[in-house]
Design a protein around this motif. Structure first.
Motif, PDB file in Angstrom:
ATOM      1  N   ASP A 259       0.840  -1.187   0.000  1.00 15.00           N
ATOM      2  CA  ASP A 259       0.000   0.000   0.000  1.00 15.00           C
ATOM      3  C   ASP A 259       0.883   1.249   0.000  1.00 15.00           C
ATOM      4  N   ALA A 260       0.399   2.342  -0.591  1.00 17.62           N
ATOM      5  CA  ALA A 260       1.212   3.555  -0.699  1.00 17.62           C
ATOM      6  C   ALA A 260       1.607   4.073   0.678  1.00 17.62           C
ATOM      7  N   ARG A 261       0.681   4.070   1.634  1.00 21.37           N
ATOM      8  CA  ARG A 261       0.998   4.564   2.971  1.00 21.37           C
ATOM      9  C   ARG A 261       1.994   3.643   3.666  1.00 21.37           C
ATOM     10  N   LEU A 262       1.765   2.332   3.592  1.00 16.33           N
ATOM     11  CA  LEU A 262       2.667   1.389   4.246  1.00 16.33           C
ATOM     12  C   LEU A 262       4.046   1.412   3.610  1.00 16.33           C
ATOM     13  N   THR A 263       4.089   1.467   2.279  1.00 18.89           N
ATOM     14  CA  THR A 263       5.370   1.455   1.585  1.00 18.89           C
ATOM     15  C   THR A 263       6.186   2.706   1.894  1.00 18.89           C
ATOM     16  N   SER A 264       5.547   3.867   1.884  1.00 19.32           N
ATOM     17  CA  SER A 264       6.269   5.108   2.187  1.00 19.32           C
ATOM     18  C   SER A 264       6.719   5.139   3.645  1.00 19.32           C
ATOM     19  N   GLU A 265       5.949   4.522   4.559  1.00 20.74           N
ATOM     20  CA  GLU A 265       6.379   4.434   5.953  1.00 20.74           C
ATOM     21  C   GLU A 265       7.578   3.494   6.084  1.00 20.74           C
ATOM     22  N   LEU A 266       7.593   2.415   5.304  1.00 17.85           N
ATOM     23  CA  LEU A 266       8.745   1.518   5.291  1.00 17.85           C
ATOM     24  C   LEU A 266       9.975   2.233   4.753  1.00 17.85           C
ATOM     25  N   VAL A 267       9.792   3.060   3.727  1.00 17.75           N
ATOM     26  CA  VAL A 267      10.904   3.851   3.194  1.00 17.75           C
ATOM     27  C   VAL A 267      11.453   4.776   4.282  1.00 17.75           C
ATOM     28  N   LEU A 268      10.567   5.349   5.101  1.00 18.62           N
ATOM     29  CA  LEU A 268      11.012   6.205   6.192  1.00 18.62           C
ATOM     30  C   LEU A 268      11.886   5.433   7.183  1.00 18.62           C
ATOM     31  N   LEU A 269      11.489   4.202   7.498  1.00 21.48           N
ATOM     32  CA  LEU A 269      12.307   3.376   8.388  1.00 21.48           C
ATOM     33  C   LEU A 269      13.678   3.118   7.778  1.00 21.48           C
TER      34      LEU A 269
ATOM     35  N   ILE B 185      22.635  16.410   4.975  1.00 22.45           N
ATOM     36  CA  ILE B 185      22.229  16.455   3.563  1.00 22.45           C
ATOM     37  C   ILE B 185      21.247  15.333   3.258  1.00 22.45           C
ATOM     38  N   LEU B 186      21.546  14.123   3.716  1.00 18.01           N
ATOM     39  CA  LEU B 186      20.655  12.991   3.470  1.00 18.01           C
ATOM     40  C   LEU B 186      19.301  13.214   4.145  1.00 18.01           C
ATOM     41  N   THR B 187      19.309  13.799   5.323  1.00 15.19           N
ATOM     42  CA  THR B 187      18.056  14.071   6.021  1.00 15.19           C
ATOM     43  C   THR B 187      17.182  15.035   5.232  1.00 15.19           C
ATOM     44  N   LEU B 188      17.781  16.092   4.713  1.00 13.18           N
ATOM     45  CA  LEU B 188      17.003  17.071   3.952  1.00 13.18           C
ATOM     46  C   LEU B 188      16.484  16.486   2.650  1.00 13.18           C
ATOM     47  N   VAL B 189      17.254  15.614   2.038  1.00 10.87           N
ATOM     48  CA  VAL B 189      16.769  14.948   0.822  1.00 10.87           C
ATOM     49  C   VAL B 189      15.573  14.055   1.149  1.00 10.87           C
ATOM     50  N   GLY B 190      15.626  13.379   2.297  1.00  9.41           N
ATOM     51  CA  GLY B 190      14.556  12.470   2.672  1.00  9.41           C
ATOM     52  C   GLY B 190      13.278  13.141   3.104  1.00  9.41           C
ATOM     53  N   VAL B 191      13.301  14.472   3.299  1.00  6.31           N
ATOM     54  CA  VAL B 191      12.079  15.181   3.712  1.00  6.31           C
ATOM     55  C   VAL B 191      10.966  15.015   2.693  1.00  6.31           C
ATOM     56  N   ILE B 192      11.329  14.794   1.446  1.00  8.44           N
ATOM     57  CA  ILE B 192      10.315  14.636   0.402  1.00  8.44           C
ATOM     58  C   ILE B 192       9.373  13.475   0.692  1.00  8.44           C
ATOM     59  N   ASN B 193       9.817  12.537   1.517  1.00  8.67           N
ATOM     60  CA  ASN B 193       8.978  11.383   1.832  1.00  8.67           C
ATOM     61  C   ASN B 193       7.847  11.733   2.797  1.00  8.67           C
ATOM     62  N   LEU B 194       7.985  12.795   3.585  1.00 12.85           N
ATOM     63  CA  LEU B 194       6.966  13.136   4.573  1.00 12.85           C
ATOM     64  C   LEU B 194       5.618  13.502   3.935  1.00 12.85           C
ATOM     65  N   PRO B 195       5.575  14.407   2.937  1.00 13.11           N
ATOM     66  CA  PRO B 195       4.267  14.664   2.306  1.00 13.11           C
ATOM     67  C   PRO B 195       3.710  13.454   1.569  1.00 13.11           C
ATOM     68  N   ILE B 196       4.594  12.575   1.100  1.00 12.44           N
ATOM     69  CA  ILE B 196       4.099  11.356   0.448  1.00 12.44           C
ATOM     70  C   ILE B 196       3.365  10.487   1.463  1.00 12.44           C
ATOM     71  N   ILE B 197       3.947  10.346   2.669  1.00 13.34           N
ATOM     72  CA  ILE B 197       3.274   9.584   3.720  1.00 13.34           C
ATOM     73  C   ILE B 197       1.948  10.228   4.083  1.00 13.34           C
TER      74      ILE B 197
END
Length: 262
Positions: free
Chosen positions: A133-143, A168-180
């Protein structure tokens, strides 16, 4: 007006000093810990004894009181790490780097709890432990991002380099928050839509909403407590490391310090 606001800004910036932060943290950690424990006791009582079972899901709906706060904190902690990352890259403040490093394992822990409780909740609700699922998958990406950041700090021994790379990696990963957050609105998913923070108001009844708020606040205070403790320990660890390097330089010269750092 500037003269009135200057003392406040000066007092706030003073706590960004690692030495003053240690004193401040020592004073408030016990208060946050006590408040978290009290709220957990109240929240668990309301969740398991005062709130009703769901007419469709029955008693399984009570997983919500653990799952939702964990999901909330998984994103809140990462957002706080992004703010710390800006402090590391823009102002190069050592406290920001220590706070970010201290928060990563906590964020990974809450994200893991979110995924596990989601699976336990999904089995009787959806008939399966896991779906892509999109929500579950994006949450797994966050982990995975959390784990990648932790691995990065462990791999790079030079503190400054590790902090900048992680920022730098943290700021790049912020894009995942609105996806979740908006995945249930952007895609057709099995996950239920937002039921608390809605423009037209929450859809949960008050008998479920209040226990959920209490549990979310208790979990947030738990994170604050643990984060203060971990940040304090990280500052002390770095202070001890600097003192060890200085002692090595004084005893055997610069070469010994380079050998110890490596």
């Amino acid at each position: 007006m500037a003269s009135q606001t200057q003392p406040l800004s000066a007092r706030l910036s003073a706590y960004a000093n690692p030495a003053r932060f240690l004193v401040f943290a020592a004073r408030i950690i016990s208060w946050f810990a006590a408040a978290s424990a009290v709220l957990f006791a109240i929240g668990l009582y309301l969740a398991f004894f005062a709130s009703p079972a769901d007419y469709k899901q029955g008693e399984m709906v009570r997983i919500m009181y653990i799952h939702v706060p964990a999901a909330w904190l998984s994103m809140l902690i990462y957002a706080s790490m992004a703010v710390s990352a800006l402090g590391t890259l823009v102002w190069r403040h050592p406290l920001a780097d220590a706070a970010q490093k201290a928060a990563a394992p906590l964020g990974a822990g809450f994200t893991f709890i979110c995924l596990v409780t989601g699976s336990l909740w999904g089995k009787p609700t959806w008939g399966t432990w896991w779906v892509w699922d999109a929500r579950l998958t994006s949450e797994l990406v966050l982990l995975l991002i959390y784990l990648g950041l932790i691995a990065l700090w462990q791999t790079l021994e030079e503190t400054g380099l590790a902090g900048r790379a992680a920022a730098i990696l943290t700021l790049v990963g912020v894009i995942n928050l609105p996806i979740i957050k908006f995945s249930v609105d952007w895609w057709n998913t099995l996950h239920q839509p937002e039921s608390v923070f809605r423009m037209d108001g929450p859809t949960l009844p008050a008998s479920m909403l209040w226990p959920l708020f209490v549990m979310a606040l208790a979990a947030t205070l738990l994170f604050v407590t643990l984060h203060l403790m971990r940040t304090r320990n990280e500052i002390l660890r770095r202070k001890l490391r600097r003192q060890t390097l200085l002692a090595a330089q004084g005893a055997d010269g610069p070469n010994a310090a380079r050998m110890l750092a490596s």
